[in-house]
Design a protein around this motif. Sequence first.
Motif, short mmCIF file in Angstrom:
data_model
loop_
_atom_site.label_atom_id
_atom_site.label_comp_id
_atom_site.label_asym_id
_atom_site.label_seq_id
_atom_site.Cartn_x
_atom_site.Cartn_y
_atom_site.Cartn_z
N GLY A 187 -6.86 -7.57 -15.96
CA GLY A 187 -6.01 -8.61 -15.40
C GLY A 187 -4.54 -8.23 -15.40
N ALA A 188 -4.19 -7.16 -16.11
CA ALA A 188 -2.79 -6.74 -16.17
C ALA A 188 -2.36 -5.98 -14.93
N ALA A 189 -3.29 -5.59 -14.09
CA ALA A 189 -2.95 -4.77 -12.92
C ALA A 189 -2.05 -5.53 -11.94
N GLU A 190 -2.36 -6.80 -11.67
CA GLU A 190 -1.57 -7.55 -10.70
C GLU A 190 -0.13 -7.78 -11.16
N PRO A 191 0.11 -8.21 -12.41
CA PRO A 191 1.51 -8.35 -12.85
C PRO A 191 2.29 -7.04 -12.85
N ILE A 192 1.62 -5.95 -13.18
CA ILE A 192 2.30 -4.65 -13.16
C ILE A 192 2.68 -4.28 -11.74
N ASN A 193 1.77 -4.50 -10.78
CA ASN A 193 2.08 -4.23 -9.38
C ASN A 193 3.20 -5.13 -8.88
N ASN A 194 3.19 -6.40 -9.28
CA ASN A 194 4.26 -7.31 -8.88
C ASN A 194 5.61 -6.88 -9.45
N LEU A 195 5.62 -6.44 -10.70
CA LEU A 195 6.85 -5.96 -11.32
C LEU A 195 7.38 -4.71 -10.61
N ALA A 196 6.49 -3.77 -10.31
CA ALA A 196 6.91 -2.55 -9.61
C ALA A 196 7.46 -2.88 -8.23
N THR A 197 6.81 -3.79 -7.53
CA THR A 197 7.29 -4.19 -6.20
C THR A 197 8.65 -4.87 -6.29
N ALA A 198 8.84 -5.74 -7.29
CA ALA A 198 10.12 -6.43 -7.45
C ALA A 198 11.24 -5.44 -7.76
N VAL A 199 10.97 -4.46 -8.60
CA VAL A 199 12.00 -3.46 -8.93
C VAL A 199 12.34 -2.63 -7.70
N ILE A 200 11.33 -2.23 -6.95
CA ILE A 200 11.57 -1.41 -5.75
C ILE A 200 12.34 -2.21 -4.70
N ASP A 201 12.02 -3.51 -4.57
CA ASP A 201 12.74 -4.36 -3.62
C ASP A 201 14.17 -4.62 -4.06
N ALA A 202 14.44 -4.59 -5.37
CA ALA A 202 15.78 -4.87 -5.88
C ALA A 202 16.70 -3.66 -5.80
N ILE A 203 16.17 -2.47 -5.74
CA ILE A 203 17.00 -1.25 -5.75
C ILE A 203 18.01 -1.22 -4.60
N PRO A 204 17.61 -1.54 -3.36
CA PRO A 204 18.63 -1.50 -2.28
C PRO A 204 19.75 -2.53 -2.44
N MET A 210 0.83 -1.20 0.00
CA MET A 210 0.00 0.00 0.00
C MET A 210 0.86 1.26 0.00
N ALA A 211 1.88 1.30 0.84
CA ALA A 211 2.74 2.49 0.92
C ALA A 211 3.48 2.71 -0.39
N VAL A 212 3.89 1.61 -1.04
CA VAL A 212 4.60 1.73 -2.30
C VAL A 212 3.65 2.27 -3.37
N THR A 213 2.42 1.80 -3.39
CA THR A 213 1.45 2.26 -4.38
C THR A 213 1.17 3.74 -4.23
N VAL A 214 0.97 4.19 -3.00
CA VAL A 214 0.71 5.60 -2.77
C VAL A 214 1.92 6.43 -3.18
N SER A 215 3.11 5.97 -2.87
CA SER A 215 4.31 6.70 -3.24
C SER A 215 4.46 6.80 -4.75
#
Length: 62
Positions: free
Chosen positions: A43-60, A1-6
């Motif tokens: 149906g594309a919303a969930e894969p896009i959210n998963n991709l964004a989360t994976a990229v954000i988790d990989a940055i650190p 949720m926090a990532v989506t709002v950001s």
Amino acid sequence: MAVTVSLVVLFGLVLFFLLRSHSLSPGAAFTAAGFGFFLTSTGAAEPINNLATAVIDAIPNL
């Protein structure tokens, strides 16, 4: 949720500055916002959210 709002705030700011600098027309901004709105109901919303989360988790780990 926090990532989506950001990301919503980030993309909103980018859109605002593109409109302000006249790099993007109001019609194109409206089309982009409408596309994003309707994309969330597909149906594309969930894969896009998963991709964004994976990229954000990989940055650190870079």
